[in-house]
Structures are given as C-alpha cells and as structure tokens.
Scaffold this active site. Sequence first.
Site, PDB file in Angstrom:
ATOM      1  N   ASP A  60      76.623  25.979  83.807  1.00 16.12           N
ATOM      2  CA  ASP A  60      76.475  27.232  83.070  1.00 16.12           C
ATOM      3  C   ASP A  60      75.327  28.010  83.703  1.00 16.12           C
ATOM      4  O   ASP A  60      74.641  27.503  84.586  1.00 16.12           O
ATOM      5  CB  ASP A  60      76.246  26.958  81.579  1.00 16.12           C
ATOM      6  CG  ASP A  60      74.936  26.230  81.316  1.00 16.12           C
ATOM      7  OD1 ASP A  60      74.164  25.982  82.260  1.00 16.12           O
ATOM      8  OD2 ASP A  60      74.677  25.900  80.146  1.00 16.12           O
ATOM      9  N   SER A  61      75.122  29.248  83.254  1.00 19.19           N
ATOM     10  CA  SER A  61      74.137  30.095  83.935  1.00 19.19           C
ATOM     11  C   SER A  61      72.735  29.895  83.380  1.00 19.19           C
ATOM     12  O   SER A  61      71.766  30.410  83.919  1.00 19.19           O
ATOM     13  CB  SER A  61      74.516  31.554  83.755  1.00 19.19           C
ATOM     14  OG  SER A  61      74.385  31.914  82.391  1.00 19.19           O
ATOM     15  N   GLY A  62      72.624  29.164  82.291  1.00 19.36           N
ATOM     16  CA  GLY A  62      71.322  29.031  81.627  1.00 19.36           C
ATOM     17  C   GLY A  62      71.154  30.048  80.511  1.00 19.36           C
ATOM     18  O   GLY A  62      70.285  29.904  79.662  1.00 19.36           O
ATOM     19  N   GLY A  63      72.007  31.076  80.510  1.00 20.16           N
ATOM     20  CA  GLY A  63      71.875  32.140  79.519  1.00 20.16           C
ATOM     21  C   GLY A  63      71.999  31.645  78.090  1.00 20.16           C
ATOM     22  O   GLY A  63      71.215  32.015  77.225  1.00 20.16           O
ATOM     23  N   PHE A  64      72.975  30.780  77.853  1.00 19.95           N
ATOM     24  CA  PHE A  64      73.206  30.319  76.481  1.00 19.95           C
ATOM     25  C   PHE A  64      72.050  29.460  75.980  1.00 19.95           C
ATOM     26  O   PHE A  64      71.605  29.609  74.842  1.00 19.95           O
ATOM     27  CB  PHE A  64      74.521  29.537  76.373  1.00 19.95           C
ATOM     28  CG  PHE A  64      74.827  29.110  74.967  1.00 19.95           C
ATOM     29  CD1 PHE A  64      75.338  30.016  74.048  1.00 19.95           C
ATOM     30  CD2 PHE A  64      74.564  27.813  74.544  1.00 19.95           C
ATOM     31  CE1 PHE A  64      75.598  29.638  72.734  1.00 19.95           C
ATOM     32  CE2 PHE A  64      74.823  27.431  73.233  1.00 19.95           C
ATOM     33  CZ  PHE A  64      75.341  28.341  72.331  1.00 19.95           C
ATOM     34  N   ASP A 114      74.788  35.931  81.708  1.00 18.37           N
ATOM     35  CA  ASP A 114      75.197  36.836  80.634  1.00 18.37           C
ATOM     36  C   ASP A 114      74.194  36.780  79.496  1.00 18.37           C
ATOM     37  O   ASP A 114      73.356  35.878  79.446  1.00 18.37           O
ATOM     38  CB  ASP A 114      76.582  36.441  80.104  1.00 18.37           C
ATOM     39  CG  ASP A 114      76.585  35.055  79.477  1.00 18.37           C
ATOM     40  OD1 ASP A 114      75.840  34.180  79.961  1.00 18.37           O
ATOM     41  OD2 ASP A 114      77.330  34.831  78.497  1.00 18.37           O
ATOM     42  N   GLN A 191      81.873  39.165  76.933  1.00 20.40           N
ATOM     43  CA  GLN A 191      81.122  39.161  75.673  1.00 20.40           C
ATOM     44  C   GLN A 191      81.716  40.240  74.761  1.00 20.40           C
ATOM     45  O   GLN A 191      82.877  40.570  74.900  1.00 20.40           O
ATOM     46  CB  GLN A 191      79.625  39.387  75.947  1.00 20.40           C
ATOM     47  CG  GLN A 191      78.943  38.188  76.632  1.00 20.40           C
ATOM     48  CD  GLN A 191      78.699  37.020  75.691  1.00 20.40           C
ATOM     49  OE1 GLN A 191      78.816  37.113  74.468  1.00 20.40           O
ATOM     50  NE2 GLN A 191      78.358  35.857  76.264  1.00 20.40           N
ATOM     51  N   GLY A 218      79.920  33.774  73.919  1.00 21.28           N
ATOM     52  CA  GLY A 218      79.445  34.388  72.692  1.00 21.28           C
ATOM     53  C   GLY A 218      80.158  33.931  71.431  1.00 21.28           C
ATOM     54  O   GLY A 218      80.059  34.582  70.391  1.00 21.28           O
ATOM     55  N   ASP A 268      84.528  23.323  77.052  1.00 28.16           N
ATOM     56  CA  ASP A 268      83.474  22.311  77.125  1.00 28.16           C
ATOM     57  C   ASP A 268      82.890  22.189  75.739  1.00 28.16           C
ATOM     58  O   ASP A 268      82.870  23.152  74.982  1.00 28.16           O
ATOM     59  CB  ASP A 268      82.361  22.729  78.090  1.00 28.16           C
ATOM     60  CG  ASP A 268      81.492  23.833  77.494  1.00 28.16           C
ATOM     61  OD1 ASP A 268      81.887  24.990  77.584  1.00 28.16           O
ATOM     62  OD2 ASP A 268      80.436  23.524  76.919  1.00 28.16           O
ATOM     63  N   CYS A 306      94.497   3.952  70.207  1.00 28.08           N
ATOM     64  CA  CYS A 306      93.693   4.302  71.381  1.00 28.08           C
ATOM     65  C   CYS A 306      93.638   3.098  72.317  1.00 28.08           C
ATOM     66  O   CYS A 306      93.391   1.976  71.891  1.00 28.08           O
ATOM     67  CB  CYS A 306      92.287   4.708  70.947  1.00 28.08           C
ATOM     68  SG  CYS A 306      91.215   5.136  72.331  1.00 28.08           S
ATOM     69  N   CYS A 308      91.539   2.825  74.862  1.00 22.56           N
ATOM     70  CA  CYS A 308      90.289   2.817  75.626  1.00 22.56           C
ATOM     71  C   CYS A 308      89.647   1.438  75.613  1.00 22.56           C
ATOM     72  O   CYS A 308      90.010   0.567  74.831  1.00 22.56           O
ATOM     73  CB  CYS A 308      89.320   3.885  75.098  1.00 22.56           C
ATOM     74  SG  CYS A 308      88.281   3.380  73.709  1.00 22.56           S
ATOM     75  N   CYS A 311      88.322   0.361  72.078  1.00 24.31           N
ATOM     76  CA  CYS A 311      89.308   0.009  71.056  1.00 24.31           C
ATOM     77  C   CYS A 311      90.094  -1.254  71.404  1.00 24.31           C
ATOM     78  O   CYS A 311      90.573  -1.948  70.519  1.00 24.31           O
ATOM     79  CB  CYS A 311      90.249   1.180  70.827  1.00 24.31           C
ATOM     80  SG  CYS A 311      89.399   2.582  70.097  1.00 24.31           S
ATOM     81  N   HIS A 337      84.434   5.966  73.493  1.00 23.02           N
ATOM     82  CA  HIS A 337      85.659   6.168  72.708  1.00 23.02           C
ATOM     83  C   HIS A 337      85.908   7.660  72.438  1.00 23.02           C
ATOM     84  O   HIS A 337      87.030   8.146  72.613  1.00 23.02           O
ATOM     85  CB  HIS A 337      85.649   5.413  71.379  1.00 23.02           C
ATOM     86  CG  HIS A 337      86.723   5.928  70.469  1.00 23.02           C
ATOM     87  ND1 HIS A 337      88.047   5.580  70.630  1.00 23.02           N
ATOM     88  CD2 HIS A 337      86.684   6.866  69.477  1.00 23.02           C
ATOM     89  CE1 HIS A 337      88.776   6.266  69.751  1.00 23.02           C
ATOM     90  NE2 HIS A 337      87.972   7.052  69.041  1.00 23.02           N
TER      91      HIS A 337
HETATM   92 ZN   LIG Z   1      89.181   4.170  71.799  1.00 21.20          ZN
END
Ligand SMILES: [Zn+2]
Length: 371
Positions: A60-64, A114, A191, A218, A268, A306, A308, A311, A337
Amino acid sequence: MPVGTGGTVKGVPQDILEELGVQILLGNTYHLYLRPGVEQVRNLGGLHRFMSWPRAILTDSGGFQVFSLSGLRKVTEEGVTFRSHLDGSSHFFTPESAMEAQIGLGADIIMAFDECTEYPADPARARASMEMTLRWAERSKKYFEEHKHEVPWSSRLSSVIGRLQTQVPRSARDDNIVAETATPTLFGIVQGGMDPQLRKESAERTLEIGFPGYAIGGLSVGEPRHLTREIVEATLEHLPADKPRYLMGVGTPEEIVEYANLGVDMMDCVLPTRAARHGLLFTSEGKISIKQARYAADDNPLDQNCACRVCTRYSRAYLRHLYASNELLAQVLNSIHNLSFYLDTMRRVRDAISLGERARFLSDLRSARKP
Ligand SMILES: [Zn+2]
C-alpha cells in the site's frame, strides 16, 4: 491477499503460506518504512529476498496507515507530516516519496499515494479530498514512470548473480531472486467519500490518468455495511472489467464472496489473522469463539469441512486449551486455519467463475452464519 504488515503474516511462516496457496501478500509501506527502513530492505535485495517470499507482493502507499494516525498527522498539498507510532519521530510522506519507498521495497504492485477521506465528511470536504487524491495520482504516476527501474535488484544484479554463481551454495533463498529485470506495476485509487456521483467522477478522472489496475479506497472507515456495498457497486460500474479491480480493506468471508460476485478481483483484509489472534475462527458452520468453555471437552475438529493442517490434526478441545493457556501455538494454529478458510472461500469463488456461474454458495454461507 493476506496482510503481511511488517514483512510477515503474523504467526505464519512463509513455507506454510505457500502450502496454503497464497499467491500474493500485502505489505504495509508505513510499517516497513519505519522499521526496518526502506534502505535496509533495499540493501538486502528487496522485500522478496529479505523475507524469502518468491511469490507476488503488493504494497500500500502508506496513506491509509497515516490516515489512521488522525491526531498525529497534518495534510497539505505537498504531502502528509506524521509522527511515528513507535517513537514519536516526525516524518513526511509525499506522492513522490511514497513511490520511492515502494519501488525501493521491490513490490510487484504498488499503490498511488491517496488521501483516504474520513467518514463522515461533508460534500465540500469529500470533493476537496477527492481532487487532491487526483493531483497526487498524477504526481505518483509521473514519479513512478521516471523511477520505476530503480528497483532493489537493478544496482545489485551483477554482484548478486556473481556471488550466486561463484561462492554461495544454492539454497531455497537463492530461488527467491525473482525476475531481476521486472519493474513494478502502479495502480490508481478511486476516492470520493460516500457520494456515488463523486465516485463516478473520481473513477473517470483516474481512468484518464491511466493505470493498469484500479483500487477502490476510502471504504471500511466506519460507515454502515449497506453503504459500503452501495458505493462499491456505484464505483465498479465505472471501472473497466478487463483491468484488475481491487477493493481495499474488506472484509468478512460473506463480504468477499459478495464483492467478488459484483466484479471485484482483489481484496485484502487483516480480519482472518487479527480475529485468529483473538480466538475468533471462521468455519463452514459460522464464526466460533474458541475461548468458550463449551469447547473444553469437544474432541471434534475445528471445522469438519476444512482440510487444513489444523483441522485434520487437532481438536477443538486442544485449540481451546492452547488459547486459554495463552500458548503461542494458539495464535499460529488459529491464524493458519482462518487463512485457509479465506483462501478456500476465494478458490470456490474462482471455481464458480470458471464454471461461468455466480458463486451460488453465498446463500449457504449466509444461512450458516445465522445464530
Ligand atoms: Zn481448518
């Protein structure tokens, strides 16, 4: 995209991220800039090599992050002055320096600088903020085009390759020197606050500047969910479907399915990992809080559906014990998980898309979440 704030997805080693099928990670420029510092990462060959991650990285740009500091920042036309949350030291980010930092980190996708408009914002404030983001987008692109070749591997390329060939034995780390000739890709950010008309204008004018991908910024700034959805829809229709469309900072499993159905390609969110560290686990039967006493003698896997590594190996009783005992392993297993559940959700979305269908399991997900 799992969030790897400071060069790590908290609690989860890179080899497990690979095993989970993570294709791309998000790194936070603000955090990496403060610690260990962009020059440090650059001198170590860039973020891929530093953290031994051969797959894609978006920064990210750091703006947030700077926006989130509210009381600690001051915004002017030139850029943003802010105080470090670590030691109170004063720093200055501009569109140019945000590009320089992201190019220096060596990310594959970098974001224009931004201003994330706060919520609520009155119409005049939302417009002024959007106009500034557009001017900053122009400046970001200009600096980016002039400096995009200044990636960490450009100056080191010959020496690194020389060392690899002559002295250093081949190892997993050496495989992480990826695509030395590559330059990053810059995405623009739309934005416009919570006003569909402003969003339309922001989208159209960001398109005029021209980027290979577009983000919707935003949102998830405290507005109600129905408004987020309304603004996402109102913005998406003005962004080209043949370019990546990235919705920043969203959301729950239900939301990512919903937004993917609307046409969002990338998202994200810190939710899967952050919730995991607080013992909140997403399962095919809804969200559960593993700290509850009702799981103390529950010998079942966390999620029957699941596959994974958590699990298939551990019981709810064991995970509850780890959490209640404040064991480090609780955070690790819970994070693995939750990431697996999110990535699985996105895989099902992709499968549905490749079959030419909307992700119809959305309604199943929703009914499963009903208490
Ligand atoms: Zn799992």
